[in-house]
Enzyme design. Structure first.
Site, PDB file in Angstrom:
ATOM      1  N   ARG A   1      57.469 -39.851 106.668  1.00 41.74           N
ATOM      2  CA  ARG A   1      58.152 -40.391 107.857  1.00 41.74           C
ATOM      3  C   ARG A   1      57.953 -39.393 108.996  1.00 41.74           C
ATOM      4  O   ARG A   1      58.202 -38.203 108.821  1.00 41.74           O
ATOM      5  CB  ARG A   1      59.644 -40.633 107.581  1.00 41.74           C
TER       6      ARG A   1
ATOM      7  N   GLY B   1      67.834 -40.592 106.411  1.00 36.53           N
ATOM      8  CA  GLY B   1      68.687 -39.648 107.137  1.00 36.53           C
ATOM      9  C   GLY B   1      67.942 -38.317 107.166  1.00 36.53           C
ATOM     10  O   GLY B   1      67.504 -37.830 106.113  1.00 36.53           O
TER      11      GLY B   1
ATOM     12  N   ASP C   1      67.540 -37.385 114.554  1.00 33.34           N
ATOM     13  CA  ASP C   1      66.376 -37.152 113.678  1.00 33.34           C
ATOM     14  C   ASP C   1      65.508 -36.015 114.186  1.00 33.34           C
ATOM     15  O   ASP C   1      64.785 -35.386 113.427  1.00 33.34           O
ATOM     16  CB  ASP C   1      65.548 -38.425 113.555  1.00 33.34           C
TER      17      ASP C   1
HETATM   18  O1  MRU Z   1      65.939 -44.602 109.399  1.00 32.31           O
HETATM   19  P1  MRU Z   1      67.036 -43.694 108.914  1.00 32.31           P
HETATM   20  O2  MRU Z   1      68.101 -44.413 108.150  1.00 32.31           O
HETATM   21  O3  MRU Z   1      66.470 -42.520 108.154  1.00 32.31           O
HETATM   22  O4  MRU Z   1      67.694 -43.144 110.238  1.00 32.31           O
HETATM   23  C1  MRU Z   1      68.760 -42.246 110.133  1.00 32.31           C
HETATM   24  C2  MRU Z   1      69.324 -41.862 111.436  1.00 32.31           C
HETATM   25  O5  MRU Z   1      68.900 -42.295 112.473  1.00 32.31           O
HETATM   26  C3  MRU Z   1      70.420 -40.846 111.408  1.00 32.31           C
HETATM   27  O6  MRU Z   1      71.308 -41.039 112.474  1.00 32.31           O
HETATM   28  C4  MRU Z   1      69.816 -39.435 111.530  1.00 32.31           C
HETATM   29  O7  MRU Z   1      68.809 -39.251 110.594  1.00 32.31           O
HETATM   30  C5  MRU Z   1      70.836 -38.377 111.377  1.00 32.31           C
HETATM   31  S1  MRU Z   1      71.368 -38.270 109.706  1.00 32.31           S
HETATM   32  C6  MRU Z   1      72.464 -37.008 109.549  1.00 32.31           C
END
Ligand code: MRU
Length: 347
Positions: A91, A48, A239
């Site tokens: 990431r 996230g 993101d």
């Molecule tokens: O791969 P992830 O679980 O890190 O992806 C998370 C998301 O796509 C969320 O929707 C995004 O980070 C927003 S979190 C407040």
């Protein structure tokens, strides 16, 4: 609301809820170096966008304390460069990671003996600010929703943009929490979120813990649910949001936005300003993380696809700004998203 130690400072270590183990177990890890924190980010112990930023900030602090135990370096910037780079590379899509590192970097030039402690203070500040931002965007987002008469507002969300994805409260789930408080009840449709199942494992767990009505469906069921009139509004996180409002979020978000538009359903993106990247003009320039094929061919270590099959596994997609009804931030709602409206948030 339940509060999770998504990434917190704990007696000189970074304590993290291991999200890979949810919903089966609430297990915590204690990490002692930037290398360990970067690895935890890469392996999705913490995930996230805002949570990754907070974790990275604590990763910088823990590394500085680790180095300081060997003596104060002549140049903190030089001593910390490999750790900063390792964290930055963990990431690529979630811009909160680079944002947090860029915010801490100038502190490396401060009074050398005080650097670790100053980094920790700033990391704590980033964490506290994130919680406050989520609460405010929740309030503002809920303020633009209106429940239908005679039944609860039905909100669809994708992935997990909740307390687990932030320092607390959540972005999309922050809006949902605030709407639940404002209207008395809401009904959430959470998509499973293939392939990593953040919706099934995390969103369902988090909302159930909070006593919010949640119904799980696979990603492929979302179009049908919207066509049948079961969804009043879609709220997702992001993101990275480009300067023009194009929003990168978990793979599958774009498809949901297209279907929502087809059925005239409002599509909201909720994110803090730390997720908006004014240096990235449009979604085309947002780097999309490609992840391990095993996430698609296997489920929790068990192969579900034939050995040797080719795999496409982008972790995110980009929803063009034109499909976003409103961008909800802690500084205001931009409706519809535009270059000028977004820039004004930073004024
Ligand atoms: O791969 P992830 O679980 O890190 O992806 C998370 C998301 O796509 C969320 O929707 C995004 O980070 C927003 S979190 C407040």
């Amino acid at each position: 609301m339940n509060v999770f130690d998504v990434a917190v400072w704990d007696k000189g270590r970074v304590r993290m809820l291991d999200q890979r183990k949810l919903p089966d177990r609430e297990a915590y890890l204690k990490l002692a170096s930037a290398k360990e924190v970067a690895e935890a980010i890469r392996k999705m112990v913490v995930r996230g966008a805002p949570a990754i930023g907070v974790a990275a900030a604590f990763g910088v602090a823990v590394e500085a304390f680790r180095l300081a135990r060997r003596g104060t370096p002549e140049s903190w910037a030089k001593a910390m460069a490999p750790a900063m780079e390792r964290l930055r590379d963990a990431r690529p899509t979630a811009v909160n990671l680079a944002w947090a590192l860029d915010r801490l970097a100038p502190l490396l030039a401060g009074e050398p003996k005080r650097v670790p402690e100053r980094l920790l203070e700033e990391a704590e500040k980033i964490r506290e600010e994130d919680i406050a931002s989520c609460r405010e965007m929740g309030r503002l987002g809920a303020g633009i929703l209106s429940p239908p008469s005679g039944r609860p507002l039905a909100i669809m969300t994708h992935c997990n943009a909740g307390a687990l994805a932030t320092a607390g409260y959540g972005t999309a789930l922050g809006v949902i929490r605030a709407a639940n408080e404002l209207f008395g009840d809401v009904r959430v449709f959470a998509t499973e979120t293939r392939p990593y199942l953040q919706g099934a494992r995390l969103t369902a767990w988090e909302l159930m813990k909070d006593g919010i009505d949640v119904t799980l469906m696979t990603d492929g069921m979302a179009g049908h649910a919207m066509q049948e009139g079961r969804i009043d509004v879609v709220v997702v996180g992001a993101d990275r949001v480009a300067a023009n409002g194009d929003a990168a979020n978990k793979i599958g978000t774009y498809g949901h936005a297209v279907v929502a538009r087809r059925h005239g359903i409002p599509f909201l993106v909720a994110c803090p300003l730390s997720t908006i990247d004014l240096a990235t003009p449009t979604g085309k320039e947002i780097p999309i993380e490609q992840r391990n094929p095993a996430e698609v061919t296997h489920f929790r270590g068990v192969r579900t696809a034939p050995e040797g099959v080719g795999v496409f596994n982008p972790a995110f997609d980009v929803t063009p700004a034109e499909l976003v009804t409103a961008l909800v931030t802690e500084k205001g709602v931009v409706r519809p998203p535009s270059v000028e409206g977004i820039r004004a948030l930073f004024a």
